[in-house]
Design an enzyme around this catalytic site. Structure first.
Site, PDB file in Angstrom:
ATOM      1  N   CYS A   1      63.191  17.525 -22.354  1.00 42.60           N
ATOM      2  CA  CYS A   1      63.212  17.709 -20.899  1.00 42.60           C
ATOM      3  C   CYS A   1      62.369  16.664 -20.181  1.00 42.60           C
ATOM      4  O   CYS A   1      62.813  16.045 -19.204  1.00 42.60           O
ATOM      5  CB  CYS A   1      62.724  19.109 -20.550  1.00 42.60           C
ATOM      6  SG  CYS A   1      61.117  19.545 -21.259  1.00 42.60           S
TER       7      CYS A   1
ATOM      8  N   HIS B   1      57.536  21.836 -15.549  1.00 41.32           N
ATOM      9  CA  HIS B   1      56.534  20.794 -15.760  1.00 41.32           C
ATOM     10  C   HIS B   1      56.353  20.003 -14.458  1.00 41.32           C
ATOM     11  O   HIS B   1      57.229  20.002 -13.598  1.00 41.32           O
ATOM     12  CB  HIS B   1      57.008  19.803 -16.825  1.00 41.32           C
ATOM     13  CG  HIS B   1      57.249  20.372 -18.178  1.00 41.32           C
ATOM     14  ND1 HIS B   1      56.263  20.955 -18.939  1.00 41.32           N
ATOM     15  CD2 HIS B   1      58.374  20.424 -18.946  1.00 41.32           C
ATOM     16  CE1 HIS B   1      56.770  21.319 -20.114  1.00 41.32           C
ATOM     17  NE2 HIS B   1      58.055  21.024 -20.140  1.00 41.32           N
TER      18      HIS B   1
END
Lengths: 335, 335
Positions: B140, B220
């Site tokens: 990711c 994140h």
């Protein structure tokens, strides 16, 4: 003996009071507070004369069974130096009071820089504050960055510093603050105030800072990049930083993986309130890529400015030079 | 129609299955899982043929009242492409199975790069994966960085990238993960694996990355610095990034201050599971200081690789070129 009054007895004020009392050349005249709470109760229990900061609310202390010694004006009048540790913005409002009694005053980093004649970091610019009447001790993060950048500038020269500050959302006692389960760019726009604030200590330094807030309370964390003007080895940089008394280079074998274990170590050391007065810098993180230095350091927002306030008291009274003051403060506190 | 099998029906696998089903040129042969749980129940309810990934445990599904269509070997045999979405390290163990049936396979970013012939990001290096037998869709964070760096490289040239990755501690369902109330340099040593991983997409890129973990679950956050080879204005950079289909430039007027509101916006859009397939990049954060670009972007760890897996299926079957595949995927998903 330098007679010190402390106006504001919260997170910073109570720590500064204790640190001042521990110094060989200072005494605490008293502390001032706006209202009774657990900290007011502790102030009296610790033997500090407690002054009411707001005349209209002075009776609240008596109602709470807490004895006061008078009003804050009397504290200011009796002090050689006042440390203003009131909430951000209140310090500026108090300036008139300190001027009225011609008492030199220290302010905290939450005030705008223009509240004072000079912004202060003991390692960075002690001499600038000698004999000044109004001195602002820069904030916890700016203090931590100044301590780190001072030796790097002197030894290697700094071309540019770029720092991401991953900030704790609030202190453990600030129960209404967030975030919970979020990561916030804060501010979203650049730069965060920290870069310009470091420039109050090192005006010619090229520094860009980005701020974030996360769901943590214990310490701030800095992800630091400094492009140096020379290319030392990582070991050279480590040796340099290990020579700095207010940078604690965390040894790998301590197995300290974050701010929680670092605070726990401070408690094991017997530090008052588990305080970490130094920058907590991970030795293993010190890395050189060409002339780019990288490292992580943790900053204890509640306490790293405490020794700086003590040194600033000596600066405004011009009673020691910087190196002697830092050594005296460190020795008294056990740094 | 490309017949796609999905081995592993957890966080990534279930999302890839749904995304594949939505494509005009693909069908889901079935999905494989090691054990019955709520996701297995949902797989069958959604109409996917469910295969047992481990022969010895196949009877657990029947015990749980969940019907299976056979063993994973049969799924692999019937598929034109297998997407391996098993936990990190298991993909490498499964490689032999895919080779046995001569079925091209995609692996996820948790595997070591050498599991595959090529690491893949649709915007970064689609053509490298055409007709490859084993392709690794990067993680990711690497996906988010590749999407950002590809247009910057093409338009301005990148002298150096420096990124601090403030990573969520775990996904919302990963109840045993931490930290709670801490900020961890992770890893303490540099670089984090992300920089070298971006180099699997752009081998000649100069990039340094630092990783942290914080008590958050939603997304994140990247604090990005890119030293460009030219000096565009911040508006130029914003215009460039707004032209990227998998970068969502968050407008200031949306008042999205962090990952929580960004996820809430995705839910308001009706996105399945509230997924944010694009990089969430704060327009207001885009800043130029000389040739230094700074910005913040949020990365949804559970879903940003999903469209990349879909594109990788087309790459290994060589059924479309990169631009056409990205457009087809986006159109089917509603990006």
């Amino acid at each position: 003996m330098i007679r010190v009054g402390i106006n504001g007895y919260g997170t910073i004020g109570k720590r500064v009071a204790d640190a001042v009392r521990d110094q060989p050349d200072m005494e605490v005249v008293g502390v001032a507070k706006t209202r009774p709470n657990f900290e007011a109760e502790r102030a009296v229990a610790r033997g500090y004369d407690l002054y009411a900061a707001i005349e209209d609310r002075a009776s609240q202390f008596a109602d709470a069974g807490i004895e006061t010694a008078g009003l804050v004006d009397e504290l200011v009048a009796q002090s050689d130096v006042v440390v203003d540790a009131t909430p951000s913005g209140i310090g500026a409002q108090n300036k008139e009071l300190y001027e009225e009694y011609d008492t030199p005053a220290l302010y905290q980093g939450g005030e705008d820089a223009d509240v004072a004649d000079v912004s202060f970091n003991a390692r960075g610019n002690f001499d600038d504050a000698r004999n000044a009447d109004h001195v602002r001790v820069v904030s916890c993060n700016t203090t931590g960055l100044s301590r780190l950048l001072a030796p790097l500038r002197e030894e290697y020269g700094v071309e540019k510093a770029r720092v991401t500050l991953v900030r704790r959302g609030g202190d453990p006692g600030q129960t209404s603050r967030g975030p919970i389960d979020d990561i916030l760019p804060n501010p979203i726009t650049l730069p965060s105030h920290h870069g310009p604030d470091v420039n109050t200590i090192f005006p010619d330094l090229d520094i860009d800072t980005l701020g974030l807030k996360v769901p943590a309370t214990l310490m701030h964390m800095h992800s630091v990049n400094v492009t140096l003007e020379s290319e030392p080895s990582a070991d050279d940089v480590r040796d340099l930083l290990e020579g700095e008394s207010r940078i604690f280079c965390i040894p790998p074998e301590f197995d300290i993986d974050g701010t929680g274990k670092l605070k726990e170590y401070a408690k094991d050391l017997g530090r008052p309130r588990g305080d970490v007065w130094e920058n907590g810098l991970w030795s293993e993180s010190v890395t050189m890529e060409g002339n780019d230095l990288y490292l992580f350091q943790a900053i204890h927002q509640e306490s790293d400015v405490v020794p700086e306030n003590v040194d600033a008291i000596r600066a405004v009274t011009d009673s020691m030079d910087g190196a002697e003051s830092i050594e005296t403060t460190n020795s008294a506190l056990g740094i």
